[in-house]
Design a protein around this motif. Structure first.
Motif, mmCIF file in Angstrom:
data_model
loop_
_atom_site.group_PDB
_atom_site.id
_atom_site.type_symbol
_atom_site.label_atom_id
_atom_site.label_comp_id
_atom_site.label_asym_id
_atom_site.label_seq_id
_atom_site.Cartn_x
_atom_site.Cartn_y
_atom_site.Cartn_z
ATOM 1 N N ARG A 88 0.856 -1.187 0.000
ATOM 2 C CA ARG A 88 0.000 0.000 0.000
ATOM 3 C C ARG A 88 0.892 1.237 0.000
ATOM 4 N N ILE A 89 0.661 2.119 -0.963
ATOM 5 C CA ILE A 89 1.474 3.331 -1.121
ATOM 6 C C ILE A 89 0.594 4.542 -0.850
ATOM 7 N N LYS A 90 1.120 5.494 -0.115
ATOM 8 C CA LYS A 90 0.391 6.707 0.216
ATOM 9 C C LYS A 90 -0.042 7.436 -1.050
ATOM 10 N N ALA A 91 -1.228 8.059 -1.008
ATOM 11 C CA ALA A 91 -1.817 8.663 -2.209
ATOM 12 C C ALA A 91 -0.916 9.707 -2.841
ATOM 13 N N SER A 92 -0.162 10.451 -2.015
ATOM 14 C CA SER A 92 0.678 11.527 -2.552
ATOM 15 C C SER A 92 2.035 11.032 -3.039
ATOM 16 N N GLU A 93 2.320 9.758 -2.854
ATOM 17 C CA GLU A 93 3.612 9.213 -3.246
ATOM 18 C C GLU A 93 3.534 8.559 -4.620
ATOM 19 N N GLN A 94 4.693 8.233 -5.174
ATOM 20 C CA GLN A 94 4.781 7.657 -6.509
ATOM 21 C C GLN A 94 5.717 6.459 -6.489
ATOM 22 N N VAL A 95 5.532 5.602 -7.482
ATOM 23 C CA VAL A 95 6.446 4.483 -7.707
ATOM 24 C C VAL A 95 7.278 4.826 -8.929
ATOM 25 N N PHE A 96 8.577 4.921 -8.751
ATOM 26 C CA PHE A 96 9.467 5.360 -9.830
ATOM 27 C C PHE A 96 10.303 4.174 -10.296
ATOM 28 N N CYS A 97 10.239 3.920 -11.591
ATOM 29 C CA CYS A 97 11.016 2.812 -12.167
ATOM 30 C C CYS A 97 11.697 3.336 -13.426
ATOM 31 N N PRO A 98 12.973 3.717 -13.348
ATOM 32 C CA PRO A 98 13.653 4.289 -14.527
ATOM 33 C C PRO A 98 13.901 3.263 -15.625
ATOM 34 N N GLY A 99 13.888 1.984 -15.289
ATOM 35 C CA GLY A 99 14.114 0.947 -16.295
ATOM 36 C C GLY A 99 12.816 0.280 -16.692
ATOM 37 N N ARG A 100 12.874 -0.989 -16.999
ATOM 38 C CA ARG A 100 11.687 -1.739 -17.385
ATOM 39 C C ARG A 100 10.957 -2.241 -16.148
ATOM 40 N N LEU A 101 9.653 -2.011 -16.121
ATOM 41 C CA LEU A 101 8.811 -2.536 -15.045
ATOM 42 C C LEU A 101 8.131 -3.793 -15.571
ATOM 43 N N HIS A 102 8.571 -4.930 -15.060
ATOM 44 C CA HIS A 102 8.071 -6.221 -15.560
ATOM 45 C C HIS A 102 7.067 -6.785 -14.557
ATOM 46 N N ILE A 103 5.816 -6.926 -14.984
ATOM 47 C CA ILE A 103 4.763 -7.458 -14.127
ATOM 48 C C ILE A 103 4.299 -8.769 -14.739
ATOM 49 N N ALA A 104 4.456 -9.860 -14.000
ATOM 50 C CA ALA A 104 4.112 -11.181 -14.519
ATOM 51 C C ALA A 104 3.038 -11.799 -13.640
ATOM 52 N N GLY A 105 2.220 -12.631 -14.246
ATOM 53 C CA GLY A 105 1.170 -13.317 -13.502
ATOM 54 C C GLY A 105 -0.048 -13.543 -14.379
ATOM 55 N N ASP A 106 -1.087 -14.122 -13.778
ATOM 56 C CA ASP A 106 -2.306 -14.363 -14.548
ATOM 57 C C ASP A 106 -2.957 -13.050 -14.974
ATOM 58 N N GLU A 107 -2.952 -12.058 -14.076
ATOM 59 C CA GLU A 107 -3.427 -10.724 -14.422
ATOM 60 C C GLU A 107 -2.201 -9.829 -14.501
ATOM 61 N N LEU A 108 -1.757 -9.501 -15.723
ATOM 62 C CA LEU A 108 -0.501 -8.792 -15.893
ATOM 63 C C LEU A 108 -0.546 -7.415 -15.240
ATOM 64 N N LEU A 109 -1.601 -6.649 -15.475
ATOM 65 C CA LEU A 109 -1.716 -5.321 -14.890
ATOM 66 C C LEU A 109 -3.191 -5.019 -14.693
ATOM 67 N N TYR A 110 -3.589 -4.918 -13.438
ATOM 68 C CA TYR A 110 -4.990 -4.647 -13.116
ATOM 69 C C TYR A 110 -5.019 -3.322 -12.354
ATOM 70 N N VAL A 111 -5.574 -2.263 -12.985
ATOM 71 C CA VAL A 111 -5.538 -0.918 -12.429
ATOM 72 C C VAL A 111 -6.928 -0.550 -11.925
ATOM 73 N N LEU A 112 -7.015 -0.154 -10.648
ATOM 74 C CA LEU A 112 -8.258 0.345 -10.059
ATOM 75 C C LEU A 112 -8.066 1.825 -9.756
ATOM 76 N N ASN A 113 -8.652 2.669 -10.568
ATOM 77 C CA ASN A 113 -8.488 4.107 -10.404
ATOM 78 C C ASN A 113 -9.759 4.807 -10.863
ATOM 79 N N LYS A 114 -10.266 5.713 -10.027
ATOM 80 C CA LYS A 114 -11.520 6.389 -10.381
ATOM 81 C C LYS A 114 -11.379 7.265 -11.621
ATOM 82 N N SER A 115 -10.205 7.825 -11.826
ATOM 83 C CA SER A 115 -9.996 8.723 -12.971
ATOM 84 C C SER A 115 -9.406 8.006 -14.173
ATOM 85 N N GLY A 116 -9.167 6.715 -14.071
ATOM 86 C CA GLY A 116 -8.577 5.988 -15.180
ATOM 87 C C GLY A 116 -7.068 5.962 -15.087
ATOM 88 N N MET A 117 -6.428 5.538 -16.144
ATOM 89 C CA MET A 117 -4.970 5.452 -16.182
ATOM 90 C C MET A 117 -4.445 6.366 -17.274
#
Length: 321
Positions: free
Chosen positions: A170-199
């Protein structure tokens, strides 16, 4: 002489009636009296044998058939029995085996009781410790930097990566996740985004704002474009060429076209791109699509009257959902 039909011969009954031993040679005739005497002597010898219930060596009355007197058993003998029933005790030498077994079983039972009590005490201790841990407030670790050599695990004792988390992050709302290289997400659901304003795929940090999909893009809620236009269903577009295949006149030529990817009959446009006709005649040529379905349609090319067509080609376009 005693009656030879008796089942038991007693000592002293043969002394006054049996004649002395008389030797016989081969071929001699034996008298009936000698024969009877021989049988009586044989039975007497068997009755007086120490290993039978009828002999003097076992004086107890009423001993059962095939019973064994323990005093007559050879100490070196090996005895096999189907079952062994004991009334009192079983002794080997000076030791009472049954008593030893009883003491051993009593010790085992006592050990089991002690083990059950220890297990119960351990369960109580673990439950008490869990209750105490639940009362301890959460602690915050505040250090300028943390450098760990190797893999680090949160919630796991065997991390498989530099940071291995068994659980949620869990990351605080005002904070960010910074990845200067490749962000590799693996699994059955590769990327599942829950956001009221979209992505938003932005251009911050040197990004180009583009979304490159190397596979299939599935938009379940539809697509909205920059001009405000919205498309809630997919548009499938297919196209191709047709060729009349040589001279024809006063006739209609048909060409069957197959389609794929449509759930409903699409809209089909047919166009003429090239015509080679007899220059001394008027040009009369038309084309259209018919028998349209989700799996195909038919192109018709027609000329009439005195028009002569040496060749014609064109294109077709089908679009729909």
């Amino acid at each position: 002489m005693p009656d030879i039909k008796d089942n038991v011969l007693r000592t002293g009954e043969l002394g006054a009636t049996v004649a002395p031993y008389v030797k016989k040679s081969a071929g001699d005739i034996i008298r009936a009296d000698d024969w009877n005497t021989a049988q009586v002597l044989a039975r007497t010898d068997i009755a007086n044998h120490d290993h039978t219930a009828l002999g003097r060596a076992i004086p107890r009355e009423g001993i059962r058939e095939r019973a064994i007197d323990g005093s007559r058993i050879d100490p070196e003998a090996q005895i096999a029995a189907r079952s062994l029933t004991l009334k009192d005790s079983l002794k080997i030498g000076a030791r009472d085996v049954l008593a030893d077994l009883d003491r051993a079983f009593a010790g085992l039972e006592q050990g089991k009781t002690s083990l059950d009590k220890a297990r119960s005490d351990l369960t109580t201790s673990i439950s008490s410790l869990s209750s105490q841990l639940a009362l301890i407030p959460q602690q915050t670790l505040s250090i300028p930097a943390l450098i760990v050599n190797g893999n680090t695990g949160l919630g796991t004792a065997s991390p498989q990566a530099r940071l291995h988390v068994e659980g949620s992050i869990r990351i605080k709302a005002s904070e960010q996740v910074f990845c200067p290289g490749r962000l590799h997400i693996a699994g059955d659901e590769l990327l599942y985004v829950l956001n009221k304003s979209g992505m938003v795929i932005g251009k911050e940090w040197g990004g180009n704002g583009k979304l490159d999909v190397q596979g299939e893009l599935v938009a379940r809620g539809g697509l909205t474009f920059a001009d405000g236009g919205r498309q809630t269903s997919a548009v499938v577009i297919r196209g191709g060429n047709w060729d009349s295949g040589g001279r024809f006149e006063k006739t209609i030529k048909y060409f069957d076209i197959g389609l794929s990817g449509f759930r409903n009959p699409p809209t089909v446009l047919v166009a003429i791109g090239f015509v080679d006709a007899e220059k001394t005649r008027n040009l009369r040529l038309k084309t259209w699509a018919e028998n349209i379905s989700s799996t195909g349609f038919r192109i018709a090319v027609q000329t009439w009257d005195d028009t002569v067509i040496y060749g014609a080609t064109g294109t077709w376009l089908a679009f729909g959902s």
